[in-house]
Design an enzyme around this catalytic site. Sequence first.
Site, PDB file in Angstrom:
ATOM      1  CD  GLU A   1      -1.846  -2.284   1.612  1.00 57.11           C
ATOM      2  OE1 GLU A   1      -0.481  -2.632   2.026  1.00 57.11           O
ATOM      3  OE2 GLU A   1      -2.735  -3.112   1.700  1.00 57.11           O
TER       4      GLU A   1
ATOM      5  CG  PHE B  88      -9.485  -9.850  11.182  1.00 60.44           C
ATOM      6  CD1 PHE B  88      -8.363 -10.394  11.779  1.00 60.44           C
ATOM      7  CD2 PHE B  88      -9.875  -9.985   9.848  1.00 60.44           C
ATOM      8  CE1 PHE B  88      -7.129 -10.668  10.811  1.00 60.44           C
ATOM      9  CE2 PHE B  88      -8.739 -10.441   8.865  1.00 60.44           C
ATOM     10  CZ  PHE B  88      -7.450 -10.733   9.294  1.00 60.44           C
ATOM     11  CD  GLN B  89      -7.117  -7.369   7.499  1.00 57.77           C
ATOM     12  OE1 GLN B  89      -7.846  -7.417   6.699  1.00 57.77           O
ATOM     13  NE2 GLN B  89      -5.866  -8.095   7.085  1.00 57.77           N
TER      14      GLN B  89
ATOM     15  CE  LYS C 212     -17.458  -7.163   3.882  1.00 49.72           C
ATOM     16  NZ  LYS C 212     -16.578  -7.557   3.021  1.00 49.72           N
TER      17      LYS C 212
ATOM     18  CG  MET D  52      22.277  12.728   4.137  1.00 52.39           C
ATOM     19  SD  MET D  52      23.523  13.758   3.580  1.00 52.39           S
ATOM     20  CE  MET D  52      22.466  14.655   2.183  1.00 52.39           C
TER      21      MET D  52
END
Lengths: 580, 84
Positions: A51, A113-114, A163, A494
């Site tokens: 993602e 969940f999630q 959802k 760096m």
Amino acid sequence: MKLNGAEILVETLIAHGVTDVFGFPGGTVINLYDALYDYQDRVTHYLTCHEQGAAHAADGYARATGKTGVVIATSGPGATNLVTGIATAYLDSTPMVAITGNVASGLIGKDSFQEVDIVGITMPVTKHNYMVKHVEELEEIVREAFQIARSGRPGPVLIDIPKDVQQAQCEFHGGMPKPLLPIPRVSEEALRAAAELIDASERPFVYAGGGLISCSAGEALRVFAERIDAPVGLSIMGLTALDSSHPLKHGLTGMHGHYVASKMNADADLIIGIGVRFSDRATGSTSKYQAKTKIIHIDIDGAEIDKNIDSVISLVGDAAEILPRLTEMVKRRENPTWIAKADLHRQESERFLAQEEMQLHDQDPQAKEEQQLLAQEDMDAQATGLTPQEIIHMVRRYAADDTVVSTDVGQHQMWVAQEYQFCLPRTLLTSGGLGTMGFGMGAAIGASIARGSARTVLFTGDGSFHMNMNEFVTAVTYGLPVVVVLFNNGSLGMVRQWQNLFFNQRYSNTTLERKTDYPKLAEAFGGKGYRASTMKELQAALDAAFSQTEPVLIECLIDSDEKVFPIIPPGGSFDDMIVK
Amino acid sequence: MDKVPEVSNFTLSIIVANRAGALSRVTGLFSRRGYNIDTLTVSPMVEDPTMSRIIMTSSGDEATRKQIIKQLDKLFDVKEVKLI
């Protein structure tokens, strides 16, 4: 017409001109992806590997075009994986709409969940965000999100859709996009006062940034700077606002700015800051920065005025509208003495570098011998190795003026900002504010798609590339001609440079003892890979890269002790600049 | 040369949309930018129940005070910020 939430969302995206979205499916966005299946002739969804890559791609898409980038992720880890991408867009003011699914309304707040509170998590890194509670409000929220993302100072907006809201049906109205929120017009009096201050100044210096790219005011900047004959320094976000061949352009200013740009910035009696926020990387010590100069600050975001530095006059508004008006008001002038100072500084910098070498020769015999040995090693390295500068110059010869270049973060990013000759706005995509290693691969993909599968170039380092290299796969999948130029110095350059300069060469965790075979990696992912340790090899690799349409990776071997100069130590001023 | 900034207490009246998260946006802004909140009350507005009024006391020098007001003004749920 009754539609479900997922369909309403996609219809509304289409109404806003969205043709491409980036994302990754999951449990709470299955409904949305089901709708995308129906609309695939009108909206193309690009599936990334992660993602974060999708968020950077949407960001790169937006930066390369000015359009709003759209990214989709599922709830929980999908949503949290977006956060770095959203924060990157926020710090660089990129218009983006991020859409996340969430667990069904009845499960929210139960550690389902999630489930994460992505609205809470992204509150500090979005312009605004929404949790959609009822399908009836969805259409209006999406329209508002697009309005906010592009109005005034652009930025990311997140919409979290449970959802069940995606499943529920309601009437779809199909309204037009909302107009951008109005920007107040600067008063004649304020402009007059600014014009008088400019006319009265002896050594005006223009410091311009990303705001000019956002409002496409590069041309207005050129006309303005020419009229008052002022040298122009740019922040990394504004680097493409002016053609590099323009005589008034002195390039990057700030921590790793060009010597001449920094000196002119320090010598100015008036700094006209346009579309900049005077970040710490640009100013160093703010008290020293403003001690000997007056500042006019032009920005679209009123909260930037007097945040980091104090301005004498501030003009809050759209630079594309302000600059032409200001240009008319100021006197046309020439500043031969002031402009000549840039040449003096240029000679000074060359002399300074030469002196440094002289001093080395004056040292005691043993040190001299060591130096000579080192110099010989340097020569040897040059015979077989590559310097970052010559790599960049060579790539520039292959690239077209409108080729979009993205970078990751670190030394290679600064070398590109210093050396690459940019000609057109929106051709440099780089994470200037957040400094996100791993930004470039996603951004190069997004930019390529935004410009009709055009060739894009990613400059990266071996440190940065490992952070998001999985997206090379995405470039392969969609057949995008992305050329990855990887500077391999076997270290996190760096940080290593800082450890060298400021931490007594204690190289804590910056040496990368990895065994990655980059050309093989590129081949394994389905692209082409080359390794170059001489100019001849680099040219052969670039010949191949720029004549094919699949993703290519070119590993360039460089010395781990290459440094970015000049450098102004953190918190220092232009007087503290280390040149070599 | 530098003036020592004078720190003082001040009170803000902030009208926000009466929406979930609006108070969180306001207080989150204070914590993330390092501003102080000394006291805070919030209640729905009698004249318009879709809006809430936050009365907050804070402290800081003039520059901080100005920044707080401008940063609050940028929040989309904030409809009005006044120093009282």
